[in-house]
Design a protein around this motif. Structure first.
Motif, mmCIF file in Angstrom:
data_model
loop_
_atom_site.group_PDB
_atom_site.id
_atom_site.type_symbol
_atom_site.label_atom_id
_atom_site.label_comp_id
_atom_site.label_asym_id
_atom_site.label_seq_id
_atom_site.Cartn_x
_atom_site.Cartn_y
_atom_site.Cartn_z
ATOM 1 N N ASP A 142 86.810 -12.436 107.077
ATOM 2 C CA ASP A 142 87.355 -11.083 106.951
ATOM 3 C C ASP A 142 86.200 -10.091 106.795
ATOM 4 O O ASP A 142 85.587 -10.009 105.734
ATOM 5 C CB ASP A 142 88.283 -11.010 105.739
ATOM 6 N N PRO A 143 85.885 -9.296 107.846
ATOM 7 C CA PRO A 143 84.764 -8.358 107.741
ATOM 8 C C PRO A 143 85.092 -7.103 106.954
ATOM 9 O O PRO A 143 84.199 -6.320 106.646
ATOM 10 C CB PRO A 143 84.473 -8.020 109.202
ATOM 11 N N GLN A 144 86.389 -6.878 106.656
ATOM 12 C CA GLN A 144 86.870 -5.710 105.928
ATOM 13 C C GLN A 144 86.554 -4.404 106.681
ATOM 14 O O GLN A 144 85.921 -4.400 107.739
ATOM 15 C CB GLN A 144 86.293 -5.659 104.514
ATOM 16 N N GLY A 145 87.043 -3.309 106.135
ATOM 17 C CA GLY A 145 86.790 -2.014 106.739
ATOM 18 C C GLY A 145 85.428 -1.460 106.368
ATOM 19 O O GLY A 145 84.763 -1.954 105.444
ATOM 20 N N LEU A 146 85.026 -0.420 107.103
ATOM 21 C CA LEU A 146 83.746 0.244 106.847
ATOM 22 C C LEU A 146 83.981 1.696 106.459
ATOM 23 O O LEU A 146 85.002 2.293 106.818
ATOM 24 C CB LEU A 146 82.869 0.204 108.107
ATOM 25 N N THR A 147 83.034 2.264 105.709
ATOM 26 C CA THR A 147 83.034 3.707 105.501
ATOM 27 C C THR A 147 82.555 4.371 106.787
ATOM 28 O O THR A 147 81.999 3.717 107.685
ATOM 29 C CB THR A 147 82.110 4.103 104.347
ATOM 30 N N TRP A 148 82.733 5.686 106.887
ATOM 31 C CA TRP A 148 82.321 6.369 108.116
ATOM 32 C C TRP A 148 80.801 6.307 108.293
ATOM 33 O O TRP A 148 80.313 6.125 109.415
ATOM 34 C CB TRP A 148 82.803 7.815 108.114
ATOM 35 N N ARG B 213 86.743 2.538 102.663
ATOM 36 C CA ARG B 213 86.468 1.699 103.837
ATOM 37 C C ARG B 213 87.701 1.703 104.733
ATOM 38 O O ARG B 213 88.426 0.716 104.846
ATOM 39 C CB ARG B 213 86.102 0.279 103.402
ATOM 40 N N TYR B 214 87.926 2.836 105.382
ATOM 41 C CA TYR B 214 89.135 3.034 106.169
ATOM 42 C C TYR B 214 89.045 2.484 107.588
ATOM 43 O O TYR B 214 90.072 2.235 108.215
ATOM 44 C CB TYR B 214 89.445 4.533 106.292
ATOM 45 N N TYR B 215 87.842 2.296 108.124
ATOM 46 C CA TYR B 215 87.662 2.207 109.577
ATOM 47 C C TYR B 215 87.328 0.782 110.022
ATOM 48 O O TYR B 215 86.474 0.107 109.432
ATOM 49 C CB TYR B 215 86.550 3.158 110.030
ATOM 50 N N GLU B 216 88.003 0.342 111.089
ATOM 51 C CA GLU B 216 87.738 -0.942 111.714
ATOM 52 C C GLU B 216 87.391 -0.688 113.184
ATOM 53 O O GLU B 216 88.287 -0.443 114.007
ATOM 54 C CB GLU B 216 88.948 -1.867 111.577
ATOM 55 N N PRO B 217 86.106 -0.702 113.533
ATOM 56 C CA PRO B 217 85.695 -0.359 114.899
ATOM 57 C C PRO B 217 86.213 -1.360 115.929
ATOM 58 O O PRO B 217 86.278 -2.569 115.679
ATOM 59 C CB PRO B 217 84.163 -0.392 114.830
ATOM 60 N N GLY B 218 86.565 -0.818 117.100
ATOM 61 C CA GLY B 218 86.968 -1.664 118.209
ATOM 62 C C GLY B 218 85.766 -2.090 119.032
ATOM 63 O O GLY B 218 84.694 -1.490 118.959
ATOM 64 N N PRO B 219 85.915 -3.159 119.837
ATOM 65 C CA PRO B 219 84.779 -3.704 120.583
ATOM 66 C C PRO B 219 84.357 -2.839 121.763
ATOM 67 O O PRO B 219 85.143 -2.055 122.295
ATOM 68 C CB PRO B 219 85.289 -5.069 121.061
ATOM 69 N N GLU B 220 83.110 -3.020 122.163
ATOM 70 C CA GLU B 220 82.587 -2.369 123.354
ATOM 71 C C GLU B 220 83.162 -3.056 124.590
ATOM 72 O O GLU B 220 84.095 -3.849 124.490
ATOM 73 C CB GLU B 220 81.057 -2.452 123.311
ATOM 74 N N ARG B 221 82.595 -2.735 125.760
ATOM 75 C CA ARG B 221 83.061 -3.379 126.987
ATOM 76 C C ARG B 221 83.012 -4.899 126.813
ATOM 77 O O ARG B 221 82.024 -5.457 126.347
ATOM 78 C CB ARG B 221 82.201 -2.959 128.170
ATOM 79 N N ALA B 222 84.103 -5.565 127.169
ATOM 80 C CA ALA B 222 84.196 -7.008 126.951
ATOM 81 C C ALA B 222 84.793 -7.677 128.182
ATOM 82 O O ALA B 222 85.745 -7.170 128.781
ATOM 83 C CB ALA B 222 85.061 -7.303 125.721
ATOM 84 N N TRP B 223 84.244 -8.812 128.553
ATOM 85 C CA TRP B 223 84.713 -9.552 129.717
ATOM 86 C C TRP B 223 85.548 -10.759 129.303
ATOM 87 O O TRP B 223 85.447 -11.256 128.180
ATOM 88 C CB TRP B 223 83.531 -10.015 130.570
ATOM 89 N N TYR B 224 86.365 -11.217 130.248
ATOM 90 C CA TYR B 224 87.222 -12.375 130.020
ATOM 91 C C TYR B 224 87.429 -13.073 131.365
ATOM 92 O O TYR B 224 87.750 -12.427 132.366
ATOM 93 C CB TYR B 224 88.566 -11.927 129.436
ATOM 94 N N VAL B 225 87.217 -14.391 131.412
ATOM 95 C CA VAL B 225 87.490 -15.177 132.620
ATOM 96 C C VAL B 225 88.322 -16.388 132.211
ATOM 97 O O VAL B 225 88.102 -16.987 131.152
ATOM 98 C CB VAL B 225 86.199 -15.627 133.335
ATOM 99 N N GLY B 226 89.284 -16.721 133.047
ATOM 100 C CA GLY B 226 90.141 -17.862 132.752
ATOM 101 C C GLY B 226 90.519 -18.594 134.021
ATOM 102 O O GLY B 226 90.499 -18.025 135.121
ATOM 103 N N ALA B 227 90.857 -19.853 133.877
ATOM 104 C CA ALA B 227 91.289 -20.665 135.011
ATOM 105 C C ALA B 227 92.286 -21.695 134.515
ATOM 106 O O ALA B 227 92.237 -22.129 133.353
ATOM 107 C CB ALA B 227 90.100 -21.356 135.683
ATOM 108 N N GLY B 228 93.210 -22.086 135.405
ATOM 109 C CA GLY B 228 94.208 -23.066 135.019
ATOM 110 C C GLY B 228 94.727 -23.829 136.202
ATOM 111 O O GLY B 228 94.567 -23.426 137.360
#
Length: 696
Positions: free
Chosen positions: A245-251, A675-690
């Motif tokens: 659990d990384p918890q929230g951050l201050t600004w 600690r209100y803020y939970e930053p979202g991720p930067e550009r992220a890739w995903y590849v899958g196969a089935g």
């Protein structure tokens, strides 16, 4: 009301379009059961309900979070916290926005079984999206027909095994050390069907100290003893060990390093372990007079969570420590009878039922230190048994009179909390006791077909939102149980229209107002604990717009827009500060816009782009702390499929946050440490196969 008046002219824009489409041929309207309890076209129901089928919800998506499937529903705000120790945050027209963890104030159901505790606190992580058939989302007054803590309803349905047996294997890799593997088997005939699914998910997490491992199992056996009955048996399991659990951050911490964990999270090694198992039985039988439906479920849930409560804050005898350890046993039953009466020129459908839900927590609290060593289980500070019981009889009626449809409902909710305190030492007094909340909640609605392709409707209802067990736990004197807290009560009004604009295109427009008394708000927050009070009246006014269109044989578009003004309508005091009438409720964006454009030019290939805009989010009641800024995100995905005899291969490529924007993915409302803020991720890739193999 001036904001709603601006929207009153909107229906007039669609009247000419509806008239032009009067003679068009339409695809059959999807059937829903949420809200009415019986299968009905969402087109004719006098409330806002959306159906999301498995293709829209899962194709080209990772299949990990419910947030992937709900973006196209107006009125919902789904905040993916990128924190698997705390689950998603979901609010419906503002209900549930204050939840610090998990889902609160929204009824979450899977195959008729509540994923919420009887007190209204629940988690979405236990549902397996791999087995999804459809999702139904209900907002507005008729959500209260599902009892207390039903500001909205999200109901998930798993598919039944059918057709020739098939087995499948899928694997994926993604940014931030993320991987997922799934194996499944399913099949069936007119006598029985089965489905078995097992998945393993791992991630290092976008932020420091946010790694997680989740193992899920789902099995379902469907039997058809005769032409009039159906029996389904299901088992689900979630193993989630030492999720960080990384918890929230201050600004200022966000500005310094948005991928960082809170210093206290590292200091105390904040983490959470969940072991959840559940069995369920669904039975339905049709008789000449009507239909009987019954759901029975039972399960266990074990949670061990290490928090970052400071050592100094655990000095008072009434403090329950910084380690939560509880084992929950829960069960319930829901029975209903649905009967239709042919009255000649009209049809009356009556549903009567009874829901019973029970949970018992054997709960302990421990210090999160031993000597100078932090983040370990220390001395016992809390030992009690918590029981929550909910009993709710209800009656619903639907009367179809040609172009006019009338709906009415009446439900009596009774929720009882009982505490047996077994840790009474020195100044730590006995907190045992009980409190029961009761409320009769009526609903009324009417829908009228102005044209064959244009329906207008109106609905009204009252609702009940009890405090959760966590909110009650520390809200009495000296952190004792808050038996004096009252439930929040609300009155909702909704008017709207549903239109078919052209072949395979539909539009829903809804205007709503929600007035709430005794809103539960934070009285004070210190030492890692929040005390709650009934201190506010609130008003939420808004407009929702949903548009679905198949622009051509190969092109499909979805659009969802929400505008809401959510404010306090009475002064109150929180943390020693005056919160004035007119302040905005935190955690509720004023505007949200979602769009998706999907293209399938040839069989075996599809691609889609989706965009999401969300206006700024206030993070606490005074509205003086830095609001989470507005942001717009774009995602892209492509899916390929090839068939070779009995084998079907698929590949997926996906890029989230295509433009690499920095944004706040979610906020922790009213956090006592800022600690209100939970930053979202930067550009992220995903590849899958089935690959899937289907037997003859």
């Amino acid at each position: 009301m001036h904001r709603l008046r601006r929207c009153v002219w909107l229906p007039t824009l669609f009247l000419p379009l509806a008239a032009q489409a009067e003679n068009a041929t339409y695809q059959a309207d999807p059937l829903v059961v949420t809200g009415s309890r019986y299968q009905a076209s969402g087109w004719q129901l006098p409330f806002s309900v959306n159906r999301i089928d498995t293709e829209q919800a899962t194709l080209g998506k990772p299949g990990v979070n419910l947030s992937e499937a709900l973006g196209s529903v107006p009125g919902l705000v789904v905040q993916n916290r990128q924190n698997y120790a705390q689950d998603l945050q979901i609010s419906s027209r503002g209900f549930g926005a204050r939840s610090a963890f998990g889902i609160r104030g929204i009824k979450l159901l899977a195959d008729g079984v509540p994923l919420s505790n009887p007190d209204g606190q629940g988690q979405a992580a236990t549902f397996d999206l791999d087995t999804l058939e459809r999702i139904e989302v209900l907002r507005g007054p008729f959500a209260s027909v599902y009892g207390s803590n039903s500001g909205g309803v999200i109901q998930l349905f798993s598919r039944d095994g059918e057709g020739a047996p098939k087995v499948a294997l899928d694997t994926s890799q993604a940014a931030y050390g993320t991987s997922r593997t799934r194996v499944s088997a399913e099949g069936g005939n007119d006598r029985a069907g089965f489905i078995i699914n097992r998945s393993h998910f791992e991630t290092d997490g976008y932020r420091d100290h946010s790694g997680a491992i989740l193992d899920k199992t789902f099995a379902k056996l469907t039997l058809y003893p005769d032409d009039a009955s159906k029996l389904s048996l299901s088992f689900s399991e979630l193993d989630q060990n030492d999720t960080q659990d990384p918890q929230g951050l201050t600004w200022s911490q966000v500005q310094s390093d948005r991928r960082a964990a809170a210093p206290s999270a590292l200091q105390f090694d904040t983490r959470k372990t969940v072991d959840h198992r559940q069995f369920a039985l669904n039975y339905e039988r049709s008789f000449t007079a009507g239909t009987w439906q019954s759901t029975v479920y039972s399960g266990t849930r074990r949670v061990i969570q290490y928090q970052s409560i400071p050592v100094a804050a655990q000095t008072p005898a009434s403090q329950s420590g910084g380690v939560i350890d509880f084992e929950r046993r829960f069960h319930g039953i829901g029975n209903r009878w649905i009967q239709s009466f042919d009255l000649g020129s009209s049809l009356l459908t009556v549903t009567t039922g009874l829901d019973y839900d029970y949970s018992r927590d054997d709960r302990q609290g421990y210090e999160n230190f031993v000597g100078s060593t932090l983040g370990v289980k220390g001395n016992l500070r809390r030992d009690e048994r918590n029981e929550v019981t909910s009993l709710s009889p209800y009656l619903q009626a639907a009367w179809q009179l040609g172009k006019l449809d009338l709906q009415a409902g009446l439900r009596h909710s009774e929720v009882k909390f009982k505490v047996d305190d077994r840790f009474i030492q020195g100044n730590n007094l006995d907190d045992s006791g009980s409190v029961t909340y009761r409320k009769l909640t009526p609903t009324l609605g009417a829908s009228y077909a102005l044209l064959s392709n244009l329906n207008v409707y109106a609905s009204w209802g009252k609702g009940l939102e009890t405090p959760t067990l966590n909110e009650l736990s520390y809200s009495g004197p000296d952190n004792s149980f808050g038996f004096d807290l009252k439930p929040a009560t609300s009155e909702q009004i909704e008017v709207g229209l549903k239109a078919r604009l052209a072949q395979a295109a539909s539009l829903q427009l809804a205007l709503f107002q929600i007035d709430t008394d005794d809103e539960l708000v934070v009285e004070s927050a210190s030492g890692g604990r929040s005390r709650f009070q009934n201190a506010a009246q609130t008003r939420r006014r808004g407009v929702e717009l949903a548009l679905e269109s198949r622009l051509s044989d190969t092109l499909r578009a979805n659009l969802a827009y929400t505008q809401i003004a959510a404010t306090y309508s009475k002064d109150f005091t929180s943390n020693g500060r005056l919160i004035e009438d007119g302040n905005h409720l935190p955690g509720i964006p004023a505007r949200t816009l979602y769009g998706e454009l999907a293209w399938q030019p040839v069989e075996g290939f599809s691609t889609a782009v989706e965009g999401l805009y969300r206006s700024k989010l206030y993070v606490e009641d005074s509205n003086t702390a830095k609001a989470a800024p507005s942001h717009a995100l774009f995602n892209w995905q492509a899916r390929f499929e090839q068939k070779a005899g009995a084998l079907t291969f698929n590949q997926v490529l996906r890029i989230d946050n295509l433009l690499d924007r920095e944004y706040i993915g979610s906020v922790i409302v009213g956090d006592g440490n800022g600690r209100y803020y939970e930053p979202g991720p930067e550009r992220a890739w995903y590849v899958g196969a089935g690959v899937q193999y289907q037997f003859d």
